[in-house]
Motif scaffolding. Structure first.
Motif, PDB file in Angstrom:
ATOM      1  N   ALA A  34       0.837  -1.209   0.000  1.00 15.63           N
ATOM      2  CA  ALA A  34       0.000   0.000   0.000  1.00 15.63           C
ATOM      3  C   ALA A  34       0.869   1.256   0.000  1.00 15.63           C
ATOM      4  CB  ALA A  34      -0.929  -0.015   1.215  1.00 15.63           C
ATOM      5  N   GLN A  35       1.962   1.223   0.777  1.00 13.85           N
ATOM      6  CA  GLN A  35       2.853   2.393   0.822  1.00 13.85           C
ATOM      7  C   GLN A  35       3.493   2.635  -0.547  1.00 13.85           C
ATOM      8  OE1 GLN A  35       5.269   1.171   4.130  1.00 13.85           O
ATOM      9  NE2 GLN A  35       4.161   2.470   5.587  1.00 13.85           N
ATOM     10  N   GLY A  36       3.849   1.532  -1.235  1.00 15.28           N
ATOM     11  CA  GLY A  36       4.449   1.652  -2.575  1.00 15.28           C
ATOM     12  C   GLY A  36       3.461   2.308  -3.541  1.00 15.28           C
ATOM     13  N   TRP A  37       2.189   1.935  -3.465  1.00 20.31           N
ATOM     14  CA  TRP A  37       1.185   2.525  -4.362  1.00 20.31           C
ATOM     15  C   TRP A  37       0.957   4.000  -4.023  1.00 20.31           C
ATOM     16  CZ3 TRP A  37      -1.944  -2.477  -3.249  1.00 20.31           C
ATOM     17  CH2 TRP A  37      -1.556  -3.467  -4.149  1.00 20.31           C
ATOM     18  N   THR A 124     -19.172  -1.259  -3.485  1.00 15.78           N
ATOM     19  CA  THR A 124     -17.921  -0.499  -3.525  1.00 15.78           C
ATOM     20  C   THR A 124     -16.910  -1.100  -2.560  1.00 15.78           C
ATOM     21  OG1 THR A 124     -19.018   1.539  -4.179  1.00 15.78           O
ATOM     22  CG2 THR A 124     -16.857   1.777  -3.156  1.00 15.78           C
ATOM     23  N   ALA A 125     -15.723  -1.389  -3.105  1.00 14.41           N
ATOM     24  CA  ALA A 125     -14.584  -1.795  -2.264  1.00 14.41           C
ATOM     25  C   ALA A 125     -13.739  -0.542  -2.043  1.00 14.41           C
ATOM     26  CB  ALA A 125     -13.771  -2.867  -2.979  1.00 14.41           C
ATOM     27  N   TRP A 126     -13.628  -0.112  -0.791  1.00 11.45           N
ATOM     28  CA  TRP A 126     -12.813   1.081  -0.476  1.00 11.45           C
ATOM     29  C   TRP A 126     -11.466   0.566   0.006  1.00 11.45           C
ATOM     30  CZ3 TRP A 126      -9.914   4.020   2.788  1.00 11.45           C
ATOM     31  CH2 TRP A 126      -9.905   5.415   2.594  1.00 11.45           C
ATOM     32  N   VAL A 127     -10.432   0.738  -0.839  1.00 13.24           N
ATOM     33  CA  VAL A 127      -9.117   0.157  -0.570  1.00 13.24           C
ATOM     34  C   VAL A 127      -8.203   1.233   0.000  1.00 13.24           C
ATOM     35  CG1 VAL A 127      -7.162  -1.067  -1.604  1.00 13.24           C
ATOM     36  CG2 VAL A 127      -9.463  -1.394  -2.533  1.00 13.24           C
ATOM     37  N   ALA A 128      -7.646   0.976   1.179  1.00 16.53           N
ATOM     38  CA  ALA A 128      -6.849   1.991   1.871  1.00 16.53           C
ATOM     39  C   ALA A 128      -5.385   1.956   1.429  1.00 16.53           C
ATOM     40  CB  ALA A 128      -6.936   1.749   3.380  1.00 16.53           C
ATOM     41  N   LEU A 129      -4.902   3.096   0.897  1.00 15.84           N
ATOM     42  CA  LEU A 129      -3.473   3.218   0.575  1.00 15.84           C
ATOM     43  C   LEU A 129      -2.715   3.790   1.769  1.00 15.84           C
ATOM     44  CD1 LEU A 129      -3.440   4.535  -3.120  1.00 15.84           C
ATOM     45  CD2 LEU A 129      -3.757   2.230  -2.254  1.00 15.84           C
ATOM     46  N   THR A 130      -3.452   4.376   2.721  1.00 15.23           N
ATOM     47  CA  THR A 130      -2.872   4.868   3.978  1.00 15.23           C
ATOM     48  C   THR A 130      -3.771   4.342   5.094  1.00 15.23           C
ATOM     49  OG1 THR A 130      -4.325   6.794   4.032  1.00 15.23           O
ATOM     50  CG2 THR A 130      -2.202   7.068   2.911  1.00 15.23           C
ATOM     51  N   ASP A 131      -3.324   4.473   6.325  1.00  6.16           N
ATOM     52  CA  ASP A 131      -4.256   4.181   7.424  1.00  6.16           C
ATOM     53  C   ASP A 131      -5.416   5.170   7.344  1.00  6.16           C
ATOM     54  OD1 ASP A 131      -2.673   2.169   8.371  1.00  6.16           O
ATOM     55  OD2 ASP A 131      -1.719   3.370   9.936  1.00  6.16           O
ATOM     56  N   ALA A 132      -6.619   4.703   7.658  1.00  2.47           N
ATOM     57  CA  ALA A 132      -7.787   5.592   7.698  1.00  2.47           C
ATOM     58  C   ALA A 132      -8.543   5.321   9.003  1.00  2.47           C
ATOM     59  CB  ALA A 132      -8.675   5.356   6.478  1.00  2.47           C
ATOM     60  N   PRO A 133      -7.963   5.815  10.132  1.00  2.00           N
ATOM     61  CA  PRO A 133      -8.661   5.653  11.415  1.00  2.00           C
ATOM     62  C   PRO A 133      -9.780   6.693  11.537  1.00  2.00           C
ATOM     63  CG  PRO A 133      -6.607   6.850  11.733  1.00  2.00           C
ATOM     64  CD  PRO A 133      -6.677   6.502  10.263  1.00  2.00           C
ATOM     65  N   ILE A 134     -10.519   6.635  12.631  1.00  2.00           N
ATOM     66  CA  ILE A 134     -11.645   7.558  12.807  1.00  2.00           C
ATOM     67  C   ILE A 134     -11.184   9.011  12.719  1.00  2.00           C
ATOM     68  CG2 ILE A 134     -13.403   8.362  14.456  1.00  2.00           C
ATOM     69  CD1 ILE A 134     -13.640   5.440  15.405  1.00  2.00           C
ATOM     70  N   GLY A 177     -27.434   5.482  15.454  1.00  2.00           N
ATOM     71  CA  GLY A 177     -26.697   4.211  15.511  1.00  2.00           C
ATOM     72  C   GLY A 177     -25.616   4.103  14.457  1.00  2.00           C
ATOM     73  N   THR A 178     -24.981   5.222  14.084  1.00  2.00           N
ATOM     74  CA  THR A 178     -23.989   5.144  13.009  1.00  2.00           C
ATOM     75  C   THR A 178     -22.754   4.363  13.464  1.00  2.00           C
ATOM     76  OG1 THR A 178     -22.869   7.198  13.592  1.00  2.00           O
ATOM     77  CG2 THR A 178     -24.721   7.366  12.054  1.00  2.00           C
ATOM     78  N   VAL A 179     -22.058   3.815  12.481  1.00  2.00           N
ATOM     79  CA  VAL A 179     -20.872   2.986  12.752  1.00  2.00           C
ATOM     80  C   VAL A 179     -19.729   3.494  11.869  1.00  2.00           C
ATOM     81  CG1 VAL A 179     -19.941   0.649  12.399  1.00  2.00           C
ATOM     82  CG2 VAL A 179     -22.219   0.931  13.369  1.00  2.00           C
ATOM     83  N   TYR A 180     -18.520   3.601  12.439  1.00  2.00           N
ATOM     84  CA  TYR A 180     -17.346   4.001  11.648  1.00  2.00           C
ATOM     85  C   TYR A 180     -16.738   2.770  10.979  1.00  2.00           C
ATOM     86  CZ  TYR A 180     -17.490   8.572  13.876  1.00  2.00           C
ATOM     87  OH  TYR A 180     -17.875   9.821  14.293  1.00  2.00           O
ATOM     88  N   MET A 181     -16.081   3.013   9.839  1.00  2.00           N
ATOM     89  CA  MET A 181     -15.394   1.915   9.136  1.00  2.00           C
ATOM     90  C   MET A 181     -13.897   2.241   9.030  1.00  2.00           C
ATOM     91  SD  MET A 181     -17.871   0.293   6.278  1.00  2.00           S
ATOM     92  CE  MET A 181     -17.700   1.464   4.962  1.00  2.00           C
ATOM     93  N   PRO A 182     -13.164   2.188  10.156  1.00  2.00           N
ATOM     94  CA  PRO A 182     -11.720   2.437  10.069  1.00  2.00           C
ATOM     95  C   PRO A 182     -11.017   1.288   9.357  1.00  2.00           C
ATOM     96  CG  PRO A 182     -12.322   1.767  12.291  1.00  2.00           C
ATOM     97  CD  PRO A 182     -13.604   1.873  11.528  1.00  2.00           C
ATOM     98  N   VAL A 183     -10.031   1.620   8.540  1.00  2.00           N
ATOM     99  CA  VAL A 183      -9.246   0.589   7.855  1.00  2.00           C
ATOM    100  C   VAL A 183      -7.770   0.968   7.928  1.00  2.00           C
ATOM    101  CG1 VAL A 183     -10.775  -0.582   6.194  1.00  2.00           C
ATOM    102  CG2 VAL A 183     -10.039   1.733   5.715  1.00  2.00           C
ATOM    103  N   LYS A 184      -6.910  -0.045   7.886  1.00  2.00           N
ATOM    104  CA  LYS A 184      -5.457   0.194   7.877  1.00  2.00           C
ATOM    105  C   LYS A 184      -4.967   0.085   6.435  1.00  2.00           C
ATOM    106  CE  LYS A 184      -4.081  -1.046  12.484  1.00  2.00           C
ATOM    107  NZ  LYS A 184      -5.124  -1.827  13.163  1.00  2.00           N
ATOM    108  N   ALA A 185      -3.805   0.680   6.179  1.00  2.00           N
ATOM    109  CA  ALA A 185      -3.225   0.611   4.826  1.00  2.00           C
ATOM    110  C   ALA A 185      -3.146  -0.847   4.378  1.00  2.00           C
ATOM    111  CB  ALA A 185      -1.835   1.238   4.841  1.00  2.00           C
ATOM    112  N   GLY A 186      -3.717  -1.140   3.213  1.00  2.00           N
ATOM    113  CA  GLY A 186      -3.702  -2.510   2.681  1.00  2.00           C
ATOM    114  C   GLY A 186      -5.006  -3.258   2.935  1.00  2.00           C
TER     115      GLY A 186
END
Ligand SMILES: O=C(O)CCC(=O)C(=O)O
Length: 284
Positions: A34-37, A124-134, A177-186
């Motif tokens: 992910a960092q390379g991209w 939709t696939a949301w692909v993380a190139l960086t960390d995406a925390p809350i 009742g919302t929910v976050y979708m945090p994702v890490k790079a990759g």
């Protein structure tokens, strides 16, 4: 009872997608990949003297072989196949960058608005190139809202809103009742086209970058009179609802740029036609 087997997702994740309209997170690539991209994307931005921000963030899979690699990755397509079947086209792709400290955000919306897909079944696939925390402004969703069908949106032009037409839900909905979708790079998340979601500004110290890749079964059609392009990424197409997209060979070479401009032009025409030529309301 024989339980159906899936390629990537667990039966619980498939059941969650059906019930809640999303799955998150799913592991796909290493942090180093992910960092390379990210480095390739940022090298292109420096060379062009322009960020891949609003207005320049559509369909990079037609420009860069490294994005072509991501959209064809079995780690993602296997999960998408588990949800929509084996014959898959890539309908749209947006890059979603948010600089730290900027006001960039995404208003509450449903992706299906102005996509004119019948049936509205894209994922939709949301692909993380960086960390995406809350704190970096990851996506926030309303679980189960994909069952509400298409809701009314208004166009509110605000330069900080990353949505190209500034579309925003124009009906009241329950946000308790919302929910976050945090994702890490990759990693990536998956969400249904009718799922109500937004994302807030990036309050972290690093840039947040993801690719929102919208996949459809080849049986889905776009009801707009503007015939758009979509890339066959897996299986076969027995329907012919879309013109094919050219896979990039060189990094943003002249042929890649010409085809990209053509496909983005058609997509914007389709969006404008669906919006009925409405003029956006100015928010600020
Ligand atoms: O990246 C974001 O913050 C929002 C993305 C989004 O709305 C989408 O992928 O549908």
């Amino acid at each position: 009872m024989i339980q159906k087997t899936y390629k990537k997702l667990s039966p619980e994740q498939v059941a969650q997608y059906e019930r809640d309209g999303f799955v998150c997170p799913v592991d796909a690539f290493s942090r180093e990949q992910a960092q390379g991209w990210r480095a390739q994307l940022e090298a292109f931005e420096r060379a062009e003297g322009q960020k891949m921000a609003r207005g320049h963030n559509f369909k990079p899979h037609l420009l860069f072989p490294w994005v072509d690699e991501i959209v064809h990755a079995p780690q993602i397509l296997d999960a998408v196949e588990d949800l929509i079947g084996p014959d898959i086209r890539l309908f749209h792709l947006s890059v979603w960058p948010k600089d730290p400290g900027s006001g960039a955000y995404v208003s509450w919306h449903q992706d299906s608005t102005y996509f004119a897909l019948e049936p509205a079944c894209h994922v939709t696939a949301w692909v993380a190139l960086t960390d995406a925390p809350i704190e970096a402004g990851c996506m926030e969703v309303v679980p189960g809202s994909h069952k509400l069908g298409q809701l009314r949106h208004a166009e509110m032009q605000d330069t900080d809103n990353l949505l190209s037409r500034g579309q925003e839900l124009a009906v009241d909905f329950d946000r308790s009742g919302t929910v976050y979708m945090p994702v890490k790079a990759g990693q990536f998340s998956l969400h249904h086209t009718h799922l109500v979601h937004n994302s807030r500004p990036n309050r972290s110290s690093d840039r947040r970058i993801g690719l929102g890749i919208s996949y459809i079964p080849t049986s889905a059609r776009c009801s707009s009179p503007v015939r758009v392009t979509a890339m066959l990424v897996r299986g076969e197409d027995r329907f012919g609802h879309f013109d094919d997209e050219r896979r990039p060979q060189a990094l943003a070479g002249p042929e890649e740029r010409a085809f990209h401009a053509h496909a983005v032009g058609l997509f914007r025409q389709m969006n404008a036609e669906q919006a009925g030529g409405k003029v956006a309301t100015v928010k600020r």
